[in-house]
Design a protein around this motif. Sequence first.
Motif, PDB file in Angstrom:
ATOM      1  N   PRO A  48     -36.399  26.329 104.648  1.00  0.00           N
ATOM      2  CA  PRO A  48     -34.990  26.078 104.980  1.00  0.00           C
ATOM      3  C   PRO A  48     -34.651  24.611 104.735  1.00  0.00           C
ATOM      4  CG  PRO A  48     -36.302  26.206 106.978  1.00  0.00           C
ATOM      5  CD  PRO A  48     -37.207  26.601 105.847  1.00  0.00           C
ATOM      6  N   LEU A  49     -33.421  24.340 104.365  1.00  0.00           N
ATOM      7  CA  LEU A  49     -33.012  22.985 104.029  1.00  0.00           C
ATOM      8  C   LEU A  49     -32.028  22.452 105.064  1.00  0.00           C
ATOM      9  CD1 LEU A  49     -32.465  23.349 100.164  1.00  0.00           C
ATOM     10  CD2 LEU A  49     -34.461  22.413 101.351  1.00  0.00           C
ATOM     11  N   LEU A  50     -32.256  21.230 105.508  1.00  0.00           N
ATOM     12  CA  LEU A  50     -31.340  20.535 106.394  1.00  0.00           C
ATOM     13  C   LEU A  50     -30.874  19.260 105.703  1.00  0.00           C
ATOM     14  CD1 LEU A  50     -33.237  20.789 109.815  1.00  0.00           C
ATOM     15  CD2 LEU A  50     -31.203  22.065 109.144  1.00  0.00           C
ATOM     16  N   LYS A  51     -29.630  18.924 105.868  1.00  0.00           N
ATOM     17  CA  LYS A  51     -29.108  17.672 105.331  1.00  0.00           C
ATOM     18  C   LYS A  51     -28.759  16.762 106.493  1.00  0.00           C
ATOM     19  CE  LYS A  51     -25.695  15.624 102.235  1.00  0.00           C
ATOM     20  NZ  LYS A  51     -24.519  15.862 101.361  1.00  0.00           N
ATOM     21  N   ILE A  52     -29.459  15.637 106.573  1.00  0.00           N
ATOM     22  CA  ILE A  52     -29.210  14.666 107.631  1.00  0.00           C
ATOM     23  C   ILE A  52     -28.360  13.534 107.065  1.00  0.00           C
ATOM     24  CG2 ILE A  52     -30.249  13.035 109.247  1.00  0.00           C
ATOM     25  CD1 ILE A  52     -32.697  14.798 109.322  1.00  0.00           C
ATOM     26  N   GLU A  53     -27.261  13.257 107.712  1.00  0.00           N
ATOM     27  CA  GLU A  53     -26.385  12.165 107.307  1.00  0.00           C
ATOM     28  C   GLU A  53     -26.509  11.038 108.331  1.00  0.00           C
ATOM     29  OE1 GLU A  53     -22.512  13.843 106.794  1.00  0.00           O
ATOM     30  OE2 GLU A  53     -23.132  15.041 105.058  1.00  0.00           O
ATOM     31  N   PHE A  54     -26.154   9.843 107.925  1.00  0.00           N
ATOM     32  CA  PHE A  54     -26.273   8.715 108.849  1.00  0.00           C
ATOM     33  C   PHE A  54     -25.232   7.648 108.543  1.00  0.00           C
ATOM     34  CE2 PHE A  54     -29.190   7.830 105.307  1.00  0.00           C
ATOM     35  CZ  PHE A  54     -28.779   6.560 104.913  1.00  0.00           C
ATOM     36  N   LYS A  55     -24.962   6.840 109.572  1.00  0.00           N
ATOM     37  CA  LYS A  55     -24.127   5.656 109.448  1.00  0.00           C
ATOM     38  C   LYS A  55     -24.908   4.495 110.055  1.00  0.00           C
ATOM     39  CE  LYS A  55     -19.780   8.242 109.872  1.00  0.00           C
ATOM     40  NZ  LYS A  55     -18.546   8.447 110.692  1.00  0.00           N
ATOM     41  N   ALA A  56     -24.828   3.335 109.413  1.00  0.00           N
ATOM     42  CA  ALA A  56     -25.630   2.206 109.884  1.00  0.00           C
ATOM     43  C   ALA A  56     -24.826   0.911 109.850  1.00  0.00           C
ATOM     44  CB  ALA A  56     -26.883   2.060 109.029  1.00  0.00           C
ATOM     45  N   THR A  57     -24.912   0.155 110.949  1.00  0.00           N
ATOM     46  CA  THR A  57     -24.381  -1.206 111.046  1.00  0.00           C
ATOM     47  C   THR A  57     -25.503  -2.060 111.642  1.00  0.00           C
ATOM     48  OG1 THR A  57     -23.539  -1.019 113.311  1.00  0.00           O
ATOM     49  CG2 THR A  57     -22.096  -0.236 111.521  1.00  0.00           C
ATOM     50  N   PRO A  58     -25.364  -3.381 111.675  1.00  0.00           N
ATOM     51  CA  PRO A  58     -26.403  -4.221 112.288  1.00  0.00           C
ATOM     52  C   PRO A  58     -26.624  -3.930 113.768  1.00  0.00           C
ATOM     53  CG  PRO A  58     -25.016  -5.549 110.854  1.00  0.00           C
ATOM     54  CD  PRO A  58     -24.359  -4.205 110.958  1.00  0.00           C
ATOM     55  N   GLN A  59     -25.640  -3.294 114.421  1.00  0.00           N
ATOM     56  CA  GLN A  59     -25.766  -3.015 115.862  1.00  0.00           C
ATOM     57  C   GLN A  59     -26.069  -1.545 116.174  1.00  0.00           C
ATOM     58  OE1 GLN A  59     -22.911  -4.784 114.659  1.00  0.00           O
ATOM     59  NE2 GLN A  59     -24.123  -6.650 115.014  1.00  0.00           N
TER      60      GLN A  59
END
Length: 389
Positions: A48-59
């Motif tokens: 099965p396939l999962l797609k993980i998304e992310f957002k990143a800032t210095p904090q």
Amino acid sequence: MKIFVWMCFLTISLQAVEFSESLAKDISSYIKPLLEKNLAAKTKRSAPLLKIEFKATPQQMTFYLSKRSERDTLFSVNIQQKQHRAFVNARVLYIEEQQIIKSAIDMFLPKNTEQNFATGPIAWGVSHLGISNLYVDPRKEAGGNLASQLAFGTPVLILQSNEDNTFFRVQGVSDGYLGWIKSSDLKFMTSREWQQWNASIVTFNTQEIKLDDILVPTGGRFAFNYQDDENIHVRDFANRTWTFTHEKFSLSLATQEKIMDTARKFLPKSLLTTQKYLWGGTTTPQTDCSGFVQLTYRLHNILLPRDSDQQYQYSEKVTLQNAEAGDLIFFSKHGTHPTHVGLHIDNDLFIHCSASGPYSGVKINRLNGNSEYEKYLRKIYYASGRITK
């Protein structure tokens, strides 16, 4: 002096971990295959396939599932950095997913990272209407927002609520599918009540039946009490007992012949004459393609995953030449994963539910047919699979 040196070392070690897209990508790449492996074990589906998304800032770094992957599990991770210290707040479905995140924290974050996990259901319940809609997002809107449906008596794990508790995100135990359901469609249970009901369900109604003021379409879930020469006696989740004739319920083990006989009952001018196509539908009088396959098997006490690509992962692959009656036949518009599914009959005949073709609903077509629709289906044929689990 020793304390001062230790504090300086701790500050340096904490400052060495800088939040960035690169770090978020590394964490995501580490977590993703482990989550997929755990999901495969939980669902008995291959790859099965999962797609993980992310957002990143210095904090802050936030990890979440893509909209499509939200049907499979519950996963959100927020990591904040305050005064050179990391704080993790995570929400997952399985304890194994918690362990995966913990291992990522140990590998990528400072040793004194504060961790807060919420795991598993917040409550237990059952769908108490004849049929309940399961939505992609917590809003009462069908169309593309209709993800699936829950049959009468389906046990659900309640995972979270929206702000005003008008919707709850649940996982249906029949197929493990996640979605949002109206709170009015749920009957809450204690953990003990829920476990007893979940362990007792063995029967499905094969015809529409009436329970007082509730109309239960084909596929409702009941528990078996006993049967005599004329009737079958069942009970529902509220422990009410009901008596029906034998033909309204399925008890015997399925054979491929019986499965296909059931599938044909959804054809026009057959037992269920109004069966039409509905995106997200899983019961009478409307199903989508995978809902039709799932319902046909469910009427023989065989529980399949919800969507066509999930059913593909659940099945054992067979060649088109070796496909037998009752095997699944998959199609794909883009060739990446199945987007349509039906059931083999014999030779090049198959039965499926589609909005396209000569009419909307359940129909029989040929892979080697002469119509433009059948030529198109032949062109997008993807694979065949057998249910052996």
